[in-house]
Design a protein around this motif. Structure first.
Motif, PDB file in Angstrom:
ATOM      1  N   LEU A 123      71.566  40.631  40.936  1.00 55.92           N
ATOM      2  CA  LEU A 123      69.983  40.495  40.484  1.00 55.92           C
ATOM      3  C   LEU A 123      69.425  41.409  39.536  1.00 55.92           C
ATOM      4  O   LEU A 123      68.737  41.346  38.705  1.00 55.92           O
ATOM      5  CB  LEU A 123      68.938  40.207  41.939  1.00 55.92           C
ATOM      6  CG  LEU A 123      67.539  40.090  41.573  1.00 55.92           C
ATOM      7  CD1 LEU A 123      67.311  38.538  40.877  1.00 55.92           C
ATOM      8  CD2 LEU A 123      66.879  40.284  42.768  1.00 55.92           C
ATOM      9  N   LEU A 124      69.856  42.675  39.772  1.00 57.11           N
ATOM     10  CA  LEU A 124      69.156  43.761  38.973  1.00 57.11           C
ATOM     11  C   LEU A 124      69.761  43.872  37.647  1.00 57.11           C
ATOM     12  O   LEU A 124      68.988  43.985  36.681  1.00 57.11           O
ATOM     13  CB  LEU A 124      69.794  45.183  39.482  1.00 57.11           C
ATOM     14  CG  LEU A 124      68.864  45.369  41.092  1.00 57.11           C
ATOM     15  CD1 LEU A 124      69.274  46.383  41.867  1.00 57.11           C
ATOM     16  CD2 LEU A 124      67.435  45.772  40.690  1.00 57.11           C
ATOM     17  N   VAL A 125      71.196  43.539  37.543  1.00 60.81           N
ATOM     18  CA  VAL A 125      71.694  43.597  36.300  1.00 60.81           C
ATOM     19  C   VAL A 125      71.128  42.203  35.478  1.00 60.81           C
ATOM     20  O   VAL A 125      71.055  42.269  34.193  1.00 60.81           O
ATOM     21  CB  VAL A 125      73.257  43.534  36.344  1.00 60.81           C
ATOM     22  CG1 VAL A 125      73.941  43.322  35.014  1.00 60.81           C
ATOM     23  CG2 VAL A 125      73.743  44.785  36.723  1.00 60.81           C
ATOM     24  N   ASN A 129      67.895  45.498  34.477  1.00 64.85           N
ATOM     25  CA  ASN A 129      67.566  46.987  34.974  1.00 64.85           C
ATOM     26  C   ASN A 129      68.564  48.048  34.348  1.00 64.85           C
ATOM     27  O   ASN A 129      69.711  47.536  34.468  1.00 64.85           O
ATOM     28  CB  ASN A 129      67.540  47.057  36.717  1.00 64.85           C
ATOM     29  CG  ASN A 129      66.346  46.261  36.839  1.00 64.85           C
ATOM     30  OD1 ASN A 129      65.309  46.862  37.212  1.00 64.85           O
ATOM     31  ND2 ASN A 129      66.429  45.024  37.380  1.00 64.85           N
ATOM     32  N   ASP A 130      68.077  49.155  33.994  1.00 61.65           N
ATOM     33  CA  ASP A 130      68.899  50.294  33.496  1.00 61.65           C
ATOM     34  C   ASP A 130      69.485  50.956  34.883  1.00 61.65           C
ATOM     35  O   ASP A 130      69.383  50.436  36.078  1.00 61.65           O
ATOM     36  CB  ASP A 130      68.229  51.220  32.888  1.00 61.65           C
ATOM     37  CG  ASP A 130      67.221  51.892  33.504  1.00 61.65           C
ATOM     38  OD1 ASP A 130      66.725  51.851  34.639  1.00 61.65           O
ATOM     39  OD2 ASP A 130      66.366  52.632  32.859  1.00 61.65           O
ATOM     40  N   LEU A 131      70.418  51.867  34.509  1.00 59.29           N
ATOM     41  CA  LEU A 131      71.021  52.562  35.753  1.00 59.29           C
ATOM     42  C   LEU A 131      70.252  53.122  36.458  1.00 59.29           C
ATOM     43  O   LEU A 131      70.516  53.152  37.927  1.00 59.29           O
ATOM     44  CB  LEU A 131      72.168  53.480  35.180  1.00 59.29           C
ATOM     45  CG  LEU A 131      73.231  54.092  36.333  1.00 59.29           C
ATOM     46  CD1 LEU A 131      73.791  53.229  36.940  1.00 59.29           C
ATOM     47  CD2 LEU A 131      74.113  55.129  35.428  1.00 59.29           C
ATOM     48  N   ALA A 136      68.063  53.431  42.032  1.00 62.29           N
ATOM     49  CA  ALA A 136      67.165  53.389  43.110  1.00 62.29           C
ATOM     50  C   ALA A 136      66.974  52.099  43.950  1.00 62.29           C
ATOM     51  O   ALA A 136      67.106  52.174  45.171  1.00 62.29           O
ATOM     52  CB  ALA A 136      65.661  53.705  42.422  1.00 62.29           C
ATOM     53  N   ALA A 137      67.295  50.935  43.412  1.00 57.07           N
ATOM     54  CA  ALA A 137      67.031  49.853  44.080  1.00 57.07           C
ATOM     55  C   ALA A 137      68.374  49.493  44.989  1.00 57.07           C
ATOM     56  O   ALA A 137      68.214  49.157  46.040  1.00 57.07           O
ATOM     57  CB  ALA A 137      67.118  48.629  43.125  1.00 57.07           C
ATOM     58  N   ILE A 138      69.415  49.972  44.601  1.00 57.01           N
ATOM     59  CA  ILE A 138      70.792  49.888  45.549  1.00 57.01           C
ATOM     60  C   ILE A 138      70.673  50.892  46.571  1.00 57.01           C
ATOM     61  O   ILE A 138      70.946  50.476  47.694  1.00 57.01           O
ATOM     62  CB  ILE A 138      72.269  50.060  44.775  1.00 57.01           C
ATOM     63  CG1 ILE A 138      72.314  49.212  43.792  1.00 57.01           C
ATOM     64  CG2 ILE A 138      73.267  50.233  45.605  1.00 57.01           C
ATOM     65  CD1 ILE A 138      72.372  47.602  44.442  1.00 57.01           C
ATOM     66  N   LYS A 139      70.053  52.073  46.592  1.00 54.21           N
ATOM     67  CA  LYS A 139      69.719  52.893  47.499  1.00 54.21           C
ATOM     68  C   LYS A 139      68.863  52.498  48.654  1.00 54.21           C
ATOM     69  O   LYS A 139      69.235  52.526  49.714  1.00 54.21           O
ATOM     70  CB  LYS A 139      69.270  54.306  47.177  1.00 54.21           C
ATOM     71  CG  LYS A 139      70.294  55.120  46.307  1.00 54.21           C
ATOM     72  CD  LYS A 139      69.758  56.455  45.875  1.00 54.21           C
ATOM     73  CE  LYS A 139      70.832  57.427  45.379  1.00 54.21           C
ATOM     74  NZ  LYS A 139      70.277  58.586  44.592  1.00 54.21           N
ATOM     75  N   LYS A 140      67.880  51.858  47.995  1.00 52.69           N
ATOM     76  CA  LYS A 140      66.989  51.167  49.044  1.00 52.69           C
ATOM     77  C   LYS A 140      67.421  50.020  49.701  1.00 52.69           C
ATOM     78  O   LYS A 140      67.381  50.041  50.975  1.00 52.69           O
ATOM     79  CB  LYS A 140      65.551  50.593  48.205  1.00 52.69           C
ATOM     80  CG  LYS A 140      64.576  50.283  49.142  1.00 52.69           C
ATOM     81  CD  LYS A 140      63.364  49.914  48.112  1.00 52.69           C
ATOM     82  CE  LYS A 140      62.025  49.435  49.031  1.00 52.69           C
ATOM     83  NZ  LYS A 140      60.855  49.036  48.143  1.00 52.69           N
TER      84      LYS A 140
END
Length: 144
Positions: A123-125, A129-131, A136-140
């Protein structure tokens, strides 16, 4: 051999393992598109993969082990680039998602959370979304 030589060769093994996973993602549907090929060339340069290594990995990516980085940030970065490879041609193949989940487990993302992490990564890619935002989102999502 100095300690820096040991480190760099270990780091290069990780880069080769990462590149082999990118190649696996590109080849999972049996063909490599022009977009995938361009990303492979760009990735090889970034990872300091020689022409000989590039050819060997392209011909037989299964021969090269994952060699997951210890650093959590680097593991997330690997996930980011693997996810980008899945989406580079605009299509998400079921086999690619399945392989991404296997690789995410190999990158030491928790087995019980890997589906959630990979779905969020896609979803982010897809949303470009940039790295930094991806990390930040993956950590969350991964609760770390």
């Amino acid at each position: 051999m100095s300690i820096s030589d040991l480190y760099s060769s270990g780091k290069h093994k990780q880069e080769i393992g990462h590149f082999s996973n990118i190649v696996k993602m590109a080849k999972v549907n049996g063909k490599i598109s022009k977009e995938e090929e361009a990303l492979l060339i760009k990735s090889a340069k970034k990872l300091h993969i020689t022409v000989e290594e590039f050819t060997a990995i392209l011909n037989n990516p299964e021969k090269f082990p994952l060699n997951s980085p210890v650093n959590y940030e680097e593991r997330i970065e690997r996930l980011y680039f693997l996810t980008k490879m899945i989406l580079v041609d605009g299509e998400v193949d079921t086999l690619q998602v399945k392989l991404l989940r296997k690789v995410a487990i190999g990158l030491h993302f928790p087995f019980d959370n890997v589906d959630k992490v990979c779905d969020e990564a896609i979803l982010l890619v897809r949303n470009e979304n940039d790295l930094v935002n991806f990390t930040a989102a993956i950590k969350k999502v991964n609760s770390i």
